[in-house]
Scaffold this active site. Structure first.
Site, PDB file in Angstrom:
ATOM      1  N   ASP A 307       1.926  11.504 -23.733  1.00 35.82           N
ATOM      2  CA  ASP A 307       2.777  10.384 -24.133  1.00 35.82           C
ATOM      3  C   ASP A 307       1.976   9.377 -24.942  1.00 35.82           C
ATOM      4  O   ASP A 307       1.386   8.471 -24.385  1.00 35.82           O
ATOM      5  CB  ASP A 307       3.367   9.730 -22.875  1.00 35.82           C
ATOM      6  CG  ASP A 307       4.393   8.662 -23.181  1.00 35.82           C
ATOM      7  OD1 ASP A 307       4.806   8.565 -24.348  1.00 35.82           O
ATOM      8  OD2 ASP A 307       4.754   7.922 -22.249  1.00 35.82           O
ATOM      9  N   GLU A 341       6.223   1.868 -29.272  1.00 36.33           N
ATOM     10  CA  GLU A 341       7.375   2.396 -28.539  1.00 36.33           C
ATOM     11  C   GLU A 341       7.356   1.921 -27.095  1.00 36.33           C
ATOM     12  O   GLU A 341       8.391   1.610 -26.515  1.00 36.33           O
ATOM     13  CB  GLU A 341       7.385   3.932 -28.583  1.00 36.33           C
ATOM     14  CG  GLU A 341       8.658   4.568 -28.028  1.00 36.33           C
ATOM     15  CD  GLU A 341       8.634   4.873 -26.540  1.00 36.33           C
ATOM     16  OE1 GLU A 341       9.701   5.192 -25.969  1.00 36.33           O
ATOM     17  OE2 GLU A 341       7.549   4.779 -25.915  1.00 36.33           O
ATOM     18  N   ASP A 369       8.660  13.243 -28.100  1.00 40.97           N
ATOM     19  CA  ASP A 369       8.151  12.243 -27.160  1.00 40.97           C
ATOM     20  C   ASP A 369       8.512  12.616 -25.722  1.00 40.97           C
ATOM     21  O   ASP A 369       8.867  11.758 -24.917  1.00 40.97           O
ATOM     22  CB  ASP A 369       8.698  10.844 -27.515  1.00 40.97           C
ATOM     23  CG  ASP A 369       8.078   9.757 -26.644  1.00 40.97           C
ATOM     24  OD1 ASP A 369       7.001   9.984 -26.060  1.00 40.97           O
ATOM     25  OD2 ASP A 369       8.705   8.679 -26.535  1.00 40.97           O
ATOM     26  N   HIS A 442       2.511   7.743 -18.105  1.00 41.15           N
ATOM     27  CA  HIS A 442       2.063   6.356 -17.870  1.00 41.15           C
ATOM     28  C   HIS A 442       0.972   6.240 -16.808  1.00 41.15           C
ATOM     29  O   HIS A 442       0.897   5.212 -16.123  1.00 41.15           O
ATOM     30  CB  HIS A 442       3.242   5.458 -17.494  1.00 41.15           C
ATOM     31  CG  HIS A 442       4.285   5.339 -18.560  1.00 41.15           C
ATOM     32  ND1 HIS A 442       5.404   4.544 -18.427  1.00 41.15           N
ATOM     33  CD2 HIS A 442       4.392   5.908 -19.789  1.00 41.15           C
ATOM     34  CE1 HIS A 442       6.151   4.654 -19.524  1.00 41.15           C
ATOM     35  NE2 HIS A 442       5.554   5.475 -20.361  1.00 41.15           N
TER      36      HIS A 442
END
Lengths: 475, 475
Positions: A307, A341, A369, A442
């Site tokens: 990501d 983003e 993505d 993340h």
């Protein structure tokens, strides 16, 4: 799986097993000469991706030479320079930087989140990451009783009486029974996005949010929150799924349990940054663009490999394949590496505004993505009439993509390209296997080593194959 | 991928993106009441697999408490006891051990393969594993010049003149352009299986084989070879793909390069071992069996996690789901953990003989031996008439499996179940995503940590869903 063909009789059979197993998805239906020509081009694209691809070594350099790259950071600045320099080497017609002002939030010193006020667990650390955009604890340590909730209803039932002065702990897990993990994410991430604002309304002093992951592990998952300007902004952290389970169990037995947290985050003035863009001009329709892209920024942990380093390096390689093949596109094929983003979408918004100003039309914008995993297909979003036209003219050829495990379906797109919706072109989201995405998303675990070279290359090949069909059959 | 719904306008859209992306493969066509009932059962099966599955913790124990388990080893003995004990806990109608004599080959002390006789690289170690069944170097160090070949033609052209007294180095890589990796494996593994025998015919003293993997790394991949009883058996090792690349480059520049190898392997007398079997008796057709299975043995490195701890623990969990659901099958549902798939197939052969003796008919035998990766579908092998009947009666319902990403296709089976072919029932191979399988296959990297809990559970759920359809619609 071994080789029982060490006995000839069975050998023949097992060889058969292997080959048949290997080919039973890859048999093409009878083809017209034109389909055969298309099939050959698509085969050539994949051959390049799998034997001569650069997305994987590029991803290595992005991860190790640049590293993570949150908007406004030195890393983001390096990522812009690095990707521009790489695009300059592959012989495109033009490569440029598109300026955009982006937010600048910094985590500061590492978070400290501790369980206190209990006999059993006093002082144990909860693996935590401040949510992106969170305020700090003002150089103090914030501490308080913890109230666990798993629904907005529970929160509202507790109300100001039950919440004022306390720390709210959102502990609704992602639903493991959803086969597509993005659906499980969509059903839980509201806690991370809106939890702080809604708890603050009732006078909470801070929030803990169970990480958005399906696995029980020690990685906290950061991500953006949204404050409500009408109430105080309170500190918010994600804690790992293991930490959430532990804290929840503890609260059952020790009501006196409290949590302390120290966050050092701050939001600085906006910073000038850039979308990085390169293109091959179209021979027939230079102002009609087929876009492939991903986002260059990442969260400030790990490498941002899945990501979205994956989507960026795949998009860059797509343009390189066409150059290597000496392919002359009818439409302009453009690679766009969007900035911001993760915590603002400023790059995507600026890109759409600029396209509007220039009067460019985007036949299709394809975003990668969802990670560098094995390709499953593409989703498409557009006005019904455009969508139908696409499925008549282009998707009619999707049997050419079946040998590669791809399926074209209605629905799905990407965040950075969403501002292009006004143009009434097609929006498409690349859709790889989603099962492991939220093991990395993340977190500090989203590193280069978590990406499979083959899976990444197959994704880039798939994007190029779709671009080829779009360029040939247009809308 | 972030959350641009931090701006409400876009928020709504991105939520939409996520959900649509999440669901665009999971919408069912209009259903009959009967289909709706089937859909509900299948949904319940997956819910159990994903929320209450035991295959993952079982795989943990098999990997860490038992470890690798080559036929005839203490590990294999432990694996038999362990899996029998686990099956005894899940309330089956019967659990038993089926005796079978298996080969007993031992690697002995670690291989030592060195480059010698060169200035640049003298003494460097080549990461190597003896091939299963290889003879030793008789307590001596074997050394010689190295002849590299990438085809049987090259070998035959060199002939006795070019080969006698030398070590043959087979260096034909797996073809990365094959989309299904088993096809690439099928196209290269002949070097490992037949290389030693064919080189010995020309008087070679030993062979090095490039590992059967698509990735460049330092893991040698072992696996079975086949000697030719009419010529001398010579020592054979696999070297890692990195070692193969290095050696090949070296041979270009330093013709004097030699390799020394020391192998300590030996073949001992056959050992008594067992297939481990458990079943739920069928209410209507107790003598008609639907089999799910994998192989309990593994190579003697790593954990044998993907190959084939995954298939074993998935098969065990399939029976447990049905018990948990209180499902009363019409046919007997049987879990078979086969011994000795890797270097003999004795378990599969004995199982088929015994079934013959008992007059049992196998409606379908399903093997999971392609790794614990995301399910893609099942392949089926049988006589044309049986296959057609199946596709009319059972596969007619495959729309029920599409929401789970499954596709039923002709072709494909498994090694252990192949001896059942004579019964004229169906043979089926579970077909998960194959892209990463050969990163682990037969190496020290095939460990528990390489298996994703969700992917493993989805595979077990998929097997159970197919068993349900077979049990309901029969042949």
């Amino acid at each position: 799986m071994g080789n029982n063909w060490i006995k000839t009789s069975k050998g023949v059979f097992k060889a058969l097993v292997l080959i048949v197993l290997a080919t039973h998805y890859t048999t093409l239906p009878a083809q017209t000469p034109d389909q055969a020509a298309d099939a050959a081009v698509i085969r050539k694209i994949y051959d390049q991706a799998l034997t001569d691809g650069l997305c994987y070594p590029w991803l290595h350099d992005l991860c190790f030479d640049v590293g993570h790259r949150l908007s406004g950071s030195i890393g983001a600045e390096k990522a812009v320079r690095w990707s521009k320099a790489v695009l300059d080497t592959i012989g495109l017609d033009s490569v440029w930087l598109q300026p955009v002002m982006v937010p600048h939030w910094e985590r500061g010193a590492a978070e400290e989140v501790l369980v206190i006020g209990t006999k059993k667990r006093a002082g144990i650390r909860l693996d935590a990451l401040a949510l992106g955009g969170s305020v700090s604890t003002n150089d103090k340590t914030l501490s308080g009783e913890v109230v666990e909730v798993t629904s907005w209803q529970e929160l509202d039932d507790l109300g100001e009486r039950g919440i004022r002065g306390k720390i709210v702990f959102y502990n609704r897990p992602m639903d493991p029974t959803k086969i597509r993990t993005f659906e499980a994410y969509g059903g839980a991430v509201d806690q991370r996005v809106h939890g702080a604002a809604r708890a603050a309304k009732y006078g909470a002093t801070g929030v803990l949010v169970r990480s958005m992951g399906l696995r029980l592990d020690d990685y906290p998952h950061t991500g953006t929150l949204r404050y409500d300007t009408t109430v105080t902004s309170i500190p918010a952290v994600a804690i790992s799924t293991n930490a959430a389970e532990r804290l929840s169990a503890l609260l059952q037995t020790e009501s006196t349990a409290r949590v302390s947290m120290k966050l050092d985050c701050r939001t600085l003035p906006d910073v000038l940054s850039y979308n990085v863009i390169g293109e091959i001009r179209g021979s027939e329709f230079p102002d009609q663009v087929i876009l492939v892209g991903g986002h260059l920024d990442s969260w400030d942990v790990g490498h941002g490999a899945h990501d979205d380093g994956a989507g960026c390096t795949q998009s860059m390689d797509v343009l390189r394949y066409f150059r290597q093949m000496g392919y002359k596109p009818r439409h302009t094929i453009r690679c766009v590496l969007f900035m911001n983003e993760e915590n603002g979408l400023r790059g995507g918004q600026e890109y759409a505004r600029e396209a509007e100003r220039k009067g460019e039309f985007h036949v299709c914008a394809i975003e990668s993505d969802a990670g560098g995993f094995t390709p499953r297909g593409f989703g498409f979003d557009a006005e019904e009439s455009v969508l139908n036209k696409f499925f008549e003219k282009v998707a009619a050829h999707q049997s050419l993509l079946e040998p590669y495990g791809l399926k074209l379906a209605k629905g799905g797109s990407g965040a950075d390209i969403s501002p292009l919706k006004g143009q009434k072109g097609l929006l498409s989201g690349f859709s790889p296997d989603s099962q492991r995405y939220f093991d990395y998303h993340h977190t500090a675990a989203d590193v280069f080593e978590a990406v499979s070279k083959r899976e990444l290359e197959l994704g880039a090949g798939s994007m190029a194959a779709l671009v080829y069909l779009l360029d040939k059959y247009g809308l």
